[in-house]
Design a protein around this motif. Structure first.
Motif: not given
Length: 125
Positions: A54-63, A65-76
């Motif tokens: 994912i070109d252009g995503i910062s480490q902070k935003m990736l982290t 977004t991944l945490r929120q997707l996990e919290t919402d049940g979209f990923l493990t």
């Protein structure tokens, strides 16, 4: 099925910032969420693979977004006990269900990109 305001039995107003439907919409409509879900549609990926993909995503935003997707049940998130730890992300069934609307949105954009670019050029004049 309409979302109800918890404990009130009243329908939620999607235009209200407190509406649960609005909160999820705000999250899944974000560009990073769409790109992460789309990348994970190909299968399980490690953090570093996602960051490279994912070109252009910062480490902070990736982290975040991944945490929120996990919290919402979209990923493990799976942590393998190695040194250093190996962390992998995989879409859940709920996450896979987002693939259909994301694909529809991509198809619409691809069908209309010439009109959009033309409008942008006209606006820039």
């Amino acid at each position: 099925m309409r979302t109800l305001i918890e404990g009130s039995g009243l329908p939620a107003d999607i235009y209200s910032a407190k509406c649960p439907t609005r909160q999820v919409l705000d999250h899944i409509a974000g560009k990073w969420t769409v790109l992460i879900v789309d990348a994970l549609a190909d299968g399980t990926m490690r953090y570093t693979e996602l960051r490279k993909r994912i070109d252009g995503i910062s480490q902070k935003m990736l982290t975040q977004t991944l945490r929120q997707l996990e919290t919402d049940g979209f990923l493990t998130r799976t942590v393998h006990p190695t040194v250093p730890p190996r962390v992998e992300y995989t879409l859940t069934d709920l996450g896979h269900s987002l693939r259909t609307p994301i694909a529809a949105l991509r198809d619409w954009i691809e069908s209309n990109i010439n009109l959009i670019e033309e409008a942008r050029r006209s606006a820039a004049r």
